[in-house]
Design an enzyme around this catalytic site. Sequence first.
Site, short mmCIF file in Angstrom:
data_model
loop_
_atom_site.label_atom_id
_atom_site.label_comp_id
_atom_site.label_asym_id
_atom_site.label_seq_id
_atom_site.Cartn_x
_atom_site.Cartn_y
_atom_site.Cartn_z
N SER A 12 -47.17 -32.77 59.55
CA SER A 12 -48.46 -33.16 60.37
C SER A 12 -48.18 -34.51 60.61
CB SER A 12 -48.76 -32.99 58.77
OG SER A 12 -50.12 -33.42 59.02
N HIS A 37 -48.67 -29.19 62.66
CA HIS A 37 -50.05 -28.82 61.67
C HIS A 37 -50.81 -29.82 62.29
CE1 HIS A 37 -51.75 -27.65 57.90
NE2 HIS A 37 -51.88 -29.25 57.99
N ASP A 39 -54.86 -31.92 61.80
CA ASP A 39 -55.07 -32.20 59.59
C ASP A 39 -56.76 -32.62 60.24
OD1 ASP A 39 -53.94 -30.89 57.32
OD2 ASP A 39 -52.80 -32.64 57.80
N MET A 41 -60.39 -33.83 59.54
CA MET A 41 -61.41 -33.51 57.75
C MET A 41 -62.70 -34.77 58.93
SD MET A 41 -58.00 -35.62 55.45
CE MET A 41 -56.45 -35.27 55.38
N HIS A 70 -55.70 -26.59 60.85
CA HIS A 70 -56.63 -26.68 59.36
C HIS A 70 -57.90 -28.09 58.61
CE1 HIS A 70 -55.14 -28.48 54.75
NE2 HIS A 70 -55.92 -27.39 54.84
N MET A 72 -60.80 -28.94 57.30
CA MET A 72 -60.66 -29.73 56.45
C MET A 72 -62.69 -30.02 56.48
SD MET A 72 -57.24 -31.17 54.46
CE MET A 72 -56.60 -31.27 56.04
N MET A 141 -52.30 -25.44 49.15
CA MET A 141 -52.70 -26.79 49.30
C MET A 141 -51.92 -26.73 47.96
SD MET A 141 -53.85 -27.49 50.99
CE MET A 141 -53.12 -29.37 51.10
N GLY A 146 -56.88 -34.23 51.70
CA GLY A 146 -57.63 -35.46 52.18
C GLY A 146 -57.42 -36.63 52.16
N ASP A 176 -48.76 -26.82 51.95
CA ASP A 176 -49.31 -28.18 52.81
C ASP A 176 -49.46 -28.52 51.24
OD1 ASP A 176 -50.24 -29.90 54.08
OD2 ASP A 176 -52.37 -28.75 54.73
N GLY A 177 -48.55 -30.34 51.09
CA GLY A 177 -48.81 -30.86 50.74
C GLY A 177 -47.85 -31.58 50.19
N GLY A 198 -45.81 -34.06 56.19
CA GLY A 198 -46.36 -35.06 57.10
C GLY A 198 -45.50 -36.13 56.80
#
Length: 229
Positions: A12, A37, A39, A41, A70, A72, A141, A146, A176-177, A198
């Site tokens: 990420s 990936h 992200d 947001m 992704h 968000m 997730m 966030g 993811d996470g 990430g």
Amino acid sequence: MSFDRSIKIAPSILASDFANFGAECAAVEAQGADWIHVDVMDGHFVPNITFGPATCAAIRPHIKGVMDVHLMISPVDSYIDAFAGAGADILTAHVEAGPHIHRTLQAIRASGCKAGVALNPGTPASAVAHLLDLTDLICVMTVNPGFGGQKFIDMSAKIQELRSMIGDRPVHIEIDGGVDPVTAPMVAQAGADVLVAGSAVFKGGSVSDPAPYGENIRAIRAAAEGVYV
Ligand code: DX5
Ligand code: ZN
């Protein structure tokens, strides 16, 4: 994009140098990343803002392989064509982002992208039960979305449930996470094949010293494949 269930590591860029996205993408790909990936947001669906379609378009020429975007954001539908036009291969929208995820997945496929659907930690597997033939990827997730660098939340039971719901369909399960060499075996064993990471990929390296990216990617992959090195 061909389909298989081998382990894929997707760094990420949320954890990379924001002034250097192009070089960071090229560096992690050269060091063994399978997908990149990205992200997005909006400060509304999640309490943080990153970037939008123009940045994705600027990054695209620096990625040889799969660009996994992704989203968000809420609403989603009015931005699908912009992200598809930016060169995304996969667009993933959240089940929680609006009342019409079915329509959103149809619109993503109509845009020419693969369609992903993401589930927050509090959302059950059953939320995608009627979407399985409309989706190419389910993103589980394992943090509340966030921010990068959060503590992993164990979603093994949900991953197993999704794996059995999917059956023979060509649908990826992405995690993811908080994925690192300690948590990767749990999610792989439960049935995941795409591991977003990430902090655990970018830690210790830089575009001028990218070797740690490779070591980090190999450590996560080896842990997921059950080979402890
Ligand atoms: C969280 C993002 C993740 C995150 C992963 O909202 O969707 O992709 O950047 O970062 P780490 O691996 O640091 O948890
Ligand atoms: Zn993400």
